[in-house]
Write a protein that holds these residues in place. Sequence first.
Motif, PDB file in Angstrom:
ATOM      1  N   LYS A  16      42.758  18.818  14.906  1.00 28.69           N
ATOM      2  CA  LYS A  16      42.098  19.968  14.295  1.00 28.69           C
ATOM      3  C   LYS A  16      42.611  20.068  12.867  1.00 28.69           C
ATOM      4  O   LYS A  16      43.786  20.338  12.640  1.00 28.69           O
ATOM      5  CB  LYS A  16      42.399  21.245  15.078  1.00 28.69           C
ATOM      6  CG  LYS A  16      41.573  22.440  14.612  1.00 28.69           C
ATOM      7  CD  LYS A  16      41.786  23.649  15.507  1.00 28.69           C
ATOM      8  CE  LYS A  16      40.894  24.805  15.055  1.00 28.69           C
ATOM      9  NZ  LYS A  16      41.132  26.016  15.890  1.00 28.69           N
ATOM     10  N   VAL A  17      41.727  19.839  11.891  1.00 25.13           N
ATOM     11  CA  VAL A  17      42.125  19.594  10.506  1.00 25.13           C
ATOM     12  C   VAL A  17      41.507  20.625   9.570  1.00 25.13           C
ATOM     13  O   VAL A  17      40.312  20.933   9.666  1.00 25.13           O
ATOM     14  CB  VAL A  17      41.697  18.182  10.055  1.00 25.13           C
ATOM     15  CG1 VAL A  17      42.171  17.905   8.634  1.00 25.13           C
ATOM     16  CG2 VAL A  17      42.234  17.120  11.014  1.00 25.13           C
ATOM     17  N   ALA A  18      42.314  21.116   8.628  1.00 24.28           N
ATOM     18  CA  ALA A  18      41.835  21.958   7.537  1.00 24.28           C
ATOM     19  C   ALA A  18      42.101  21.248   6.218  1.00 24.28           C
ATOM     20  O   ALA A  18      43.079  20.502   6.088  1.00 24.28           O
ATOM     21  CB  ALA A  18      42.529  23.316   7.548  1.00 24.28           C
ATOM     22  N   PHE A  19      41.252  21.508   5.234  1.00 25.22           N
ATOM     23  CA  PHE A  19      41.396  20.893   3.919  1.00 25.22           C
ATOM     24  C   PHE A  19      41.479  21.979   2.861  1.00 25.22           C
ATOM     25  O   PHE A  19      40.680  22.915   2.853  1.00 25.22           O
ATOM     26  CB  PHE A  19      40.208  19.976   3.619  1.00 25.22           C
ATOM     27  CG  PHE A  19      40.350  19.201   2.339  1.00 25.22           C
ATOM     28  CD1 PHE A  19      40.969  17.967   2.337  1.00 25.22           C
ATOM     29  CD2 PHE A  19      39.893  19.718   1.136  1.00 25.22           C
ATOM     30  CE1 PHE A  19      41.121  17.255   1.157  1.00 25.22           C
ATOM     31  CE2 PHE A  19      40.035  19.026  -0.044  1.00 25.22           C
ATOM     32  CZ  PHE A  19      40.658  17.785  -0.041  1.00 25.22           C
ATOM     33  N   ALA A  20      42.448  21.839   1.940  1.00 26.65           N
ATOM     34  CA  ALA A  20      42.596  22.769   0.823  1.00 26.65           C
ATOM     35  C   ALA A  20      42.462  21.998  -0.481  1.00 26.65           C
ATOM     36  O   ALA A  20      43.174  21.016  -0.703  1.00 26.65           O
ATOM     37  CB  ALA A  20      43.943  23.479   0.881  1.00 26.65           C
ATOM     38  N   GLY A  71      33.964  17.282  10.962  1.00 27.28           N
ATOM     39  CA  GLY A  71      34.845  18.135  11.751  1.00 27.28           C
ATOM     40  C   GLY A  71      36.028  18.713  11.011  1.00 27.28           C
ATOM     41  O   GLY A  71      36.970  19.210  11.641  1.00 27.28           O
ATOM     42  N   VAL A  72      35.999  18.702   9.678  1.00 31.03           N
ATOM     43  CA  VAL A  72      37.100  19.233   8.882  1.00 31.03           C
ATOM     44  C   VAL A  72      36.761  20.651   8.440  1.00 31.03           C
ATOM     45  O   VAL A  72      35.664  20.901   7.914  1.00 31.03           O
ATOM     46  CB  VAL A  72      37.365  18.346   7.644  1.00 31.03           C
ATOM     47  CG1 VAL A  72      38.475  18.938   6.783  1.00 31.03           C
ATOM     48  CG2 VAL A  72      37.732  16.929   8.091  1.00 31.03           C
ATOM     49  N   ASP A  73      37.684  21.578   8.626  1.00 29.62           N
ATOM     50  CA  ASP A  73      37.491  22.958   8.205  1.00 29.62           C
ATOM     51  C   ASP A  73      37.591  23.050   6.683  1.00 29.62           C
ATOM     52  O   ASP A  73      38.576  22.592   6.092  1.00 29.62           O
ATOM     53  CB  ASP A  73      38.547  23.857   8.852  1.00 29.62           C
ATOM     54  CG  ASP A  73      38.303  25.327   8.583  1.00 29.62           C
ATOM     55  OD1 ASP A  73      38.611  25.775   7.455  1.00 29.62           O
ATOM     56  OD2 ASP A  73      37.822  26.037   9.478  1.00 29.62           O
ATOM     57  N   THR A  74      36.601  23.656   6.030  1.00 33.97           N
ATOM     58  CA  THR A  74      36.555  23.723   4.563  1.00 33.97           C
ATOM     59  C   THR A  74      36.640  25.148   4.029  1.00 33.97           C
ATOM     60  O   THR A  74      36.274  25.406   2.877  1.00 33.97           O
ATOM     61  CB  THR A  74      35.269  23.054   4.031  1.00 33.97           C
ATOM     62  OG1 THR A  74      34.119  23.751   4.565  1.00 33.97           O
ATOM     63  CG2 THR A  74      35.205  21.592   4.409  1.00 33.97           C
ATOM     64  N   GLU A  75      37.130  26.078   4.829  1.00 32.17           N
ATOM     65  CA  GLU A  75      37.240  27.464   4.354  1.00 32.17           C
ATOM     66  C   GLU A  75      38.122  27.560   3.121  1.00 32.17           C
ATOM     67  O   GLU A  75      37.939  28.446   2.285  1.00 32.17           O
ATOM     68  CB  GLU A  75      37.780  28.356   5.476  1.00 32.17           C
ATOM     69  CG  GLU A  75      36.783  28.656   6.571  1.00 32.17           C
ATOM     70  CD  GLU A  75      35.583  29.441   6.080  1.00 32.17           C
ATOM     71  OE1 GLU A  75      35.777  30.424   5.344  1.00 32.17           O
ATOM     72  OE2 GLU A  75      34.446  29.048   6.409  1.00 32.17           O
ATOM     73  N   ALA A  76      39.105  26.669   2.978  1.00 32.92           N
ATOM     74  CA  ALA A  76      40.020  26.708   1.833  1.00 32.92           C
ATOM     75  C   ALA A  76      39.605  25.768   0.707  1.00 32.92           C
ATOM     76  O   ALA A  76      40.395  25.511  -0.202  1.00 32.92           O
ATOM     77  CB  ALA A  76      41.442  26.374   2.289  1.00 32.92           C
ATOM     78  N   LEU A  77      38.371  25.265   0.741  1.00 31.43           N
ATOM     79  CA  LEU A  77      37.876  24.433  -0.346  1.00 31.43           C
ATOM     80  C   LEU A  77      37.250  25.355  -1.391  1.00 31.43           C
ATOM     81  O   LEU A  77      36.125  25.843  -1.236  1.00 31.43           O
ATOM     82  CB  LEU A  77      36.847  23.429   0.174  1.00 31.43           C
ATOM     83  CG  LEU A  77      36.293  22.419  -0.845  1.00 31.43           C
ATOM     84  CD1 LEU A  77      37.414  21.593  -1.463  1.00 31.43           C
ATOM     85  CD2 LEU A  77      35.253  21.516  -0.188  1.00 31.43           C
ATOM     86  N   ARG A  78      37.989  25.629  -2.471  1.00 34.21           N
ATOM     87  CA  ARG A  78      37.569  26.587  -3.483  1.00 34.21           C
ATOM     88  C   ARG A  78      36.511  25.998  -4.414  1.00 34.21           C
ATOM     89  O   ARG A  78      36.458  24.788  -4.622  1.00 34.21           O
ATOM     90  CB  ARG A  78      38.763  27.036  -4.323  1.00 34.21           C
ATOM     91  CG  ARG A  78      39.786  27.859  -3.574  1.00 34.21           C
ATOM     92  CD  ARG A  78      40.798  28.462  -4.542  1.00 34.21           C
ATOM     93  NE  ARG A  78      40.128  29.310  -5.538  1.00 34.21           N
ATOM     94  CZ  ARG A  78      40.758  29.852  -6.583  1.00 34.21           C
ATOM     95  NH1 ARG A  78      42.047  29.608  -6.786  1.00 34.21           N
ATOM     96  NH2 ARG A  78      40.101  30.605  -7.437  1.00 34.21           N
ATOM     97  N   VAL A  79      35.705  26.895  -4.995  1.00 34.20           N
ATOM     98  CA  VAL A  79      34.683  26.496  -5.961  1.00 34.20           C
ATOM     99  C   VAL A  79      35.103  26.971  -7.344  1.00 34.20           C
ATOM    100  O   VAL A  79      35.321  28.161  -7.568  1.00 34.20           O
ATOM    101  CB  VAL A  79      33.310  27.078  -5.595  1.00 34.20           C
ATOM    102  CG1 VAL A  79      32.284  26.725  -6.674  1.00 34.20           C
ATOM    103  CG2 VAL A  79      32.855  26.577  -4.236  1.00 34.20           C
TER     104      VAL A  79
END
Length: 329
Positions: A59-63, A83-91
């Motif tokens: 279970k992976v998140a990306f920042a 399947g990578v969580d991108t909630e912390a991928l800022r714009v």
Amino acid sequence: MQHTFDLLVIGDVNPDIVIGPLDTPPAFGQREQLVDTGLLTLGGSGAIMACGAARLGLKVAFAGRVGDDEAGRFVRSALTARGVDTEALRVDPVLPTPLTVVVTREDGDRAILTSPGTLSAGGPEDVPEALLTRSRHVHAASYFLLPRLAEALPELLATARACGATTSLDTNDDPAGTWAPGAGGIAATLAVTDFLLPNAQEALALARATAPADEAAGSAGTLDAAAAVLAAHGPRVVVKNGADGALLHDGATLLRTPGIPARPLDTVGAGDSFDAGFVAALLRGLPLPDALEFAAACGALSTRAHGGTPAQPTWDEARTAVARNGKNS
């Protein structure tokens, strides 16, 4: 502490345009050269590693940071689809998403051209504390492409470790060739890094940059010596060496694993897939020799297709490759 994610990846993400193989230098003068393959795919060391880990069942998140543009939307969609969580991928409202062109050759070598875009702006504010404190492992990628983030890594990784996480770093190449940014260089980051994951060329360059002046020349001689120099800073050092396999130095002992036989179509991202395999194996509880062998299989299998992510293996595929290699050795 209860963990939300197995792995948090901090680093770079961009579209890769992979073309080749090109057997002669690029011709200027508005000459057009034809190659066999062209591919638009997900790139960035951090992003490829995150996708490889998700493919292996983590279970992976990306920042990280992208621009408010089509390239940014492309990479977010590609990460999510894998399947990578991108909630912390800022714009970033101003800077564009990075873009990389990879020109390959038949011998496996490649030239990499990158327009940095948001890479120069990425910093500690892009890494939510909740992810640092609730991930089992934190991996940082492309140290030399992210100067603001590199400066903050000692504190970020120390926070993660204080909350029970293990940490890893893949510096990748240094375009400037100095290998020691900032006032304190990389030593402060290595002190809070559990596993350093360079390739052979990077290990030699990092060792020369971090060794005491009277040892620098000797550290450039062999991979074994370079790994020992780097391990003296604190991390266990895992050196990826392509078809020749990999080695691991923990400061006292040296482990080796041979390469997994492969007929690569494209080696782009193979080192990042190796990183994913190594971390996944550690989090599954495999001992270091087995984790090293498993990681080598993940790197080799990822070369079966063009681009860094399309051929990344599942857990079962990598385990089968390891077992097959053991029977044939």
